[in-house]
Design an enzyme around this catalytic site. Structure first.
Site, short mmCIF file in Angstrom:
data_model
loop_
_atom_site.label_atom_id
_atom_site.label_comp_id
_atom_site.label_asym_id
_atom_site.label_seq_id
_atom_site.Cartn_x
_atom_site.Cartn_y
_atom_site.Cartn_z
N LYS A 1 13.98 38.96 -26.13
CA LYS A 1 14.17 37.85 -25.20
C LYS A 1 15.65 37.49 -25.20
O LYS A 1 16.30 37.53 -26.27
CB LYS A 1 13.33 36.66 -25.66
CG LYS A 1 13.28 35.47 -24.70
CD LYS A 1 12.37 34.38 -25.28
CE LYS A 1 12.22 33.19 -24.34
NZ LYS A 1 11.31 32.15 -24.88
N SER B 1 7.89 30.70 -21.40
CA SER B 1 9.18 31.19 -20.98
C SER B 1 9.46 32.64 -21.37
O SER B 1 10.35 33.26 -20.81
CB SER B 1 10.28 30.31 -21.60
OG SER B 1 10.29 30.43 -23.00
N SER C 1 5.46 29.27 -25.31
CA SER C 1 6.27 30.27 -24.61
C SER C 1 6.07 31.72 -25.06
O SER C 1 6.56 32.63 -24.40
CB SER C 1 7.75 29.93 -24.72
OG SER C 1 8.08 28.91 -23.79
#
Lengths: 479, 489
Positions: free
Chosen positions: B83, B158, B182
């Site tokens: 990420k 996210s 997330s």
């Protein structure tokens, strides 16, 4: 001044003291003054994305020393908080400080008060925080140096117990001395390692309610503190006398003009939005650590002053001079421990040692010879091997060259002749050569005695022990 | 398996193949890179493909494998996606924000350093909601990511890029972060496994902070076993993170026994209510039946303060974020929009650098901490957070694990919720309490809806109960559940 006599000043001080740790408070960068800009920095103290603070345990040890020396109550658990504001020298956009749960509270500092019992100035709190960096403004642009960002600080907040600019300065000097004795802060106001903000208000004498205060920032010398406070107190009295009211605001001291000017409210009217720092666990202080530090804590100035009066019977003036810095008193005591008479040791330290320190602008340990050497020199005076003036000359040389006492005395030829036979021989020669004057003397011109002494000293190039010269001449002339 | 299809492997499978020298780490890495280049035009999970780094790491991994053989670290030669919230030395780290568009960190996040040392291969940095604020990855400043099961739908967020990249077989596993769901919610929406460990189990150093008391790092993987393997490398003490636990790290793989007999599973009544998509409810109920059949005891429990979780979360997370994001000021790094004075420089830089959702949350958080409002908002929220934590403490006296749906719905359509922040916030309604309580929780696929969209089951454990969470989730995988691969890519 009758008008201002009707008023009393009420002053509280906030001192920021940088702690003498090797590394910064939340990262491993060196905590040192004077490096090239942005040299002592890393991602943590530059506030880069994702970095986290790790508390430097050494800060805790130094903070405990200060808490103990100021009779403060150490919180078993204190909490770091974020103080939020934007400024280019503040890399994270918040300062890690302490707010609702500070490190310690409720201490006090005793100010020497001539012969009377000391004045107690109460401390509201002492908390631990990080310093910001520095902005350097040039024409048309500003630069940021983050070397200082993350330097450990103690913020020491007094109660509004101070009543005059002089007392405020006395408090600052005492606090600075305490921090320096404890070796937690070097107390250098010019370099900013000991900084002061003042809160000041005035009220009519006899009034117990506090007046509206102003805060004065940028006080980086004792002289400025005194000047700024005096100016601000007079200003407030004038305003009140003219029927006006004081506005609670922040002033900046302008040392060039000796006045304080209010800052624009935009510059200080912050809502800091404090909240507990989620990146650091609460600061727990184990009682065992407090005990361990208590056991090895250095003597504080007030204790030393009391001891010097009792142990050495020194005057309050002597005590004041000898205890103003820890190393001065240490030197004095080292001389005594090396067998120098206490009065001699005190006088020598207050005059010759302090002169050498002032002239060289070096720290005491580098400005003067080791106490053992100085003691050796002073013993020569006591043993009549050299004169007091000779010792002063030798001492100055030792300070400059690093020579031992013996080397300096020999090199300068300061050894005093106390051998009575040798002196008697010279006296005999002088009296023989001045037979006329001897007759005059014996006829009653007693004044001539000084002349004979002078002739003997001259013949012996000033190295004769004057006491013995006197004795021998007296004996020969009067026989 | 054909060498050009190596990207389909799980970590467990790839580990065996690498150790037996059936293929090299470089071949595996090249297969993943080819896959990335093939499917990225549709998925758009990657913000940066670090091909040069990946190839070098793969070559180094091959050397390590030939030197150490079976003693090579578990993740040696395993291609991963990160990420874009993890600081990667020398590789751009944007947090999907304009304000960090060109930021190249001079340091590694601790988890990144651990993975490097273990010989893992970094394929690149994947998309996310800007500063991890969002539930659909639509808040990225650099474009949307599409759900591999339906390109018109969101991957969740996210960590949407992480979930989509794993689901589309662009990598063997990915690293994500979870502040309010997330990792778990995008894992659920993309049909992969995602675990959020106990707060403090994994170091946060070098993870761009959103809400410091809630953020945790975790893996998104194709199987529960792969998650266990990843966790063993990621977890553990870090001298750079004072909130990181010093507890020893167990062998998480060893707890995957498949045995859930007499495990007491709690089913919180507050989580099985109106408003949940029926297919989700049905799939979770079917999974609970399956656990009963395997010998677990399923019982209803209560978490009475659940209804306050979303409100508490949006006070605490935004308050912390308002301070955490203050450092993006245009002074030292990242975007700077020049201006004639300092205030204007701040205003312009932050106005242009942050997206709408980030600004909304900074303002909410600033407000919650403001003088005169602190007690009513932030302080009150902290008190309710304690109550929520106590709910779980109470519950875990009567059960070993708690099962809920991960998300009330399957993947929603792109743009469906972007105009309504509150509705978007509610997609994390089942995951947020877990962060507030600091607990470990996993999302594991448990079914598909009528549109063939994956459904996630959440297993929550007590503090440091990663082992029970993994064991329960693994048991469902073994129970005969057949995962369906995405068909569109």
């Amino acid at each position: 001044m009758a008008r201002s006599d009707a008023y009393e000043a009420v002053i509280g001080l906030e001192v920021h003291a940088q702690l003498l740790t090797r590394s910064k408070i939340f990262c491993g960068c060196p905590n040192a003054f004077g490096a090239a800009p942005n040299h002592n920095v890393c991602p943590v103290c530059m506030g880069m994305p994702g970095v986290l603070p790790v508390f430097n345990r050494r800060v805790l040890e130094l903070a405990i020393r200060v808490a103990l020396a100021t009779h403060s109550q150490i919180a078993p658990r204190s909490v770091f908080a974020r103080k939020n504001y934007f400024y280019p020298d503040l890399p994270k956009g918040y300062q890690i400080s302490q707010y609702e749960q500070p490190f310690c509270t409720g201490g006090y500092i005793e100010l020497p008060n001539g012969g009377s019992s000391p004045r107690k100035i109460r401390l509201t709190r002492i908390h631990i925080e990080e310093d910001a960096g520095k902005n350097i403004h040039a024409s048309g642009y500003s630069l940021v140096d983050l070397n200082r960002a993350g330097t450990p600080l103690l913020e020491i907040v007094s109660e509004p117990d101070l009543r005059s600019p002089e007392e405020a300065v006395a408090y600052l000097k005492e606090l600075r001395a305490i921090l320096r004795y404890l070796e937690v802060c070097d107390g250098n106001m010019e370099e900013g390692s000991f900084r002061c903000d003042a809160n000041v208000s005035v009220r009519r004498r006899g009034e117990s309610r506090l007046g509206v205060k102003t805060e004065i920032k940028n006080l980086n010398s004792f002289k400025f503190v005194e000047k700024a406070l005096r100016h601000e107190i007079e200003r407030q009295i004038e305003v009140l006398e003219a029927g006006g009211t004081i506005t609670q605001e922040t002033h900046l001291f302008d040392p060039e003009r000796g006045i304080t000017k209010p800052m624009r409210s935009k510059e200080y009217a912050h809502d800091y939005r404090y909240f507990p720092e989620p990146d650091l666990p609460p600061l727990e202080v184990p009682p065992s650590l407090i005990e361990a530090i208590k056991a090895q804590s250095p003597e504080v100035p007030s204790a030393r002053r009391a001891r010097y009066a009792q142990q050495y019977g020194l005057s309050s003036y002597e005590i004041e001079v000898l205890t103003q810095e820890r190393d001065i008193g240490d030197y004095f005591e080292a001389l005594v421990n090396h067998g120098v008479d206490r009065k001699m040791a005190a006088n020598w330290t207050m005059t010759e040692v302090l002169r050498a320190v002032n002239e060289s602008a070096l720290p005491l340990s580098r400005a003067v010879p080791p106490a053992a050497e100085t003691a050796a020199l002073l013993k020569m005076v006591a043993g009549n091997e050299i004169s007091l003036n000779g010792a002063k000359t030798a001492f100055a040389a030792m300070c400059k060259t690093g020579q031992s006492a013996v080397e300096a005395v020999n090199a300068l030829g300061l050894t005093q002749v106390s051998d009575e036979a040798q002196i008697a021989e010279v006296c005999e020669q002088v009296l023989r050569a001045e037979a006329d004057k001897v007759k005059e003397y014996r006829a009653g011109r007693q004044k001539l005695f000084g002349f004979f002494v002078g002739q003997v000293m001259k013949a012996m190039k000033g190295k004769a022990n004057p006491k013995i010269v006197n004795e021998v001449l007296k004996r020969k002339l009067d026989s | 398996m054909a060498k050009d299809e190596l990207y389909r492997l799980t970590i467990t499978e790839a580990q065996q193949g690498l150790r037996k020298r059936e293929f090299s780490a470089l071949e595996l890495t090249r297969a993943c890179l080819e896959r990335i280049y093939a499917v990225e035009p549709q998925i758009n999970a990657f913000l940066t493909v670090s091909e040069t780094t990946a190839v070098e790491q793969a070559q180094e991994a091959d050397r390590m494998l030939s030197r150490l053989g079976n003693d090579a670290p578990a993740l040696c030669g395993i291609p991963l996606a990160l990420k874009d919230i993890f600081a990667t030395r020398g590789i751009r780290t944007t947090c999907a924000s304009r304000i960090l568009e060109n930021f190249i960190p001079p340091y590694d996040a601790t988890v990144v350093a651990k993975l490097r040392e273990a010989g893992a291969v970094f394929l690149g940095k994947v998309n996310m909601d800007e500063f991890a604020m969002g539930s659909s990855t639509e808040n990225s400043a650099f474009g949307i990511t599409r759900n591999p099961y339906d390109l018109e739908r969101v991957p969740g967020g996210s960590s949407g890029g992480s979930a989509a990249a794993v689901a589309a077989d662009e990598c063997l596993a990915a690293l994500g972060t979870d502040t309010g769901g997330s990792i778990r919610q995008p894992a659920a929406l993309c049909g992969v496994v995602g675990i959020k460990p106990t707060y403090s189990r994994v170091s946060r150093y070098g993870v761009v902070a959103f809400a410091s008391s809630l953020d945790q790092v975790g893996p998104l993987t194709k199987t529960v076993r792969d998650a266990a393997i990843m966790m063993r490398t990621l977890a553990g003490v870090d001298p750079r993170d004072s909130t990181c636990s010093a507890r020893p790290v167990p062998d998480y793989e060893a707890c995957l026994t498949g045995d859930v007999r007499n495990v007491r599973i709690g089913m919180p009544k507050e989580y099985f209510v109106e408003g949940i998509q029926p297919a989700v409810l049905n799939a979770v109920r079917a999974a609970l039946d399956c656990y009963r059949a395997m010998g677990a005891q399923v019982q209803e429990i209560s978490l009475p303060h659940t209804q306050y979780a979303v409100a508490v979360y949006y006070l605490i997370a935004t308050a912390e974020a308002s301070a955490n994001l203050a450092r993006y000021d245009g002074i030292r790094y990242g975007l700077r929009v020049e201006a004639s004075d300092l205030l204007e420089l701040y205003n312009r830089t932050r106005a242009q650098g942050f997206g709408a959702e980030v600004k909304r949350r900074i303002m909410l958080g600033t407000f919650a901490l403001s003088s005169g409002y602190y007690d009513a908002y932030y302080l009150k929220a902290q008190k309710v957070r304690t109550l929520i934590r106590q709910d779980f403490e109470q519950a875990f006296r009567a059960c070993d694990a708690i099962i809920t749906p991960t998300s009330p719905t399957t993947a929603f359509r792109l743009g469906e919720k972007t105009q309504n922040p509150l509705e978007m916030y509610l997609s994390d309604i089942f995951t947020i309490s877990v962060n507030l309580a600091g607990l470990p929780a996993i999302s594991v696929p448990c079914g598909y809806d009528e549109n063939n969209l994956p459904i996630g089951l959440q297993v929550i454990g007590p503090p440091f109960g990663e082992e029970i969470v993994l064991r329960v989730a693994d048991a469902l995988e073994r129970s005969g559940f057949v995962p369906r691969r995405p068909t569109v890519v």
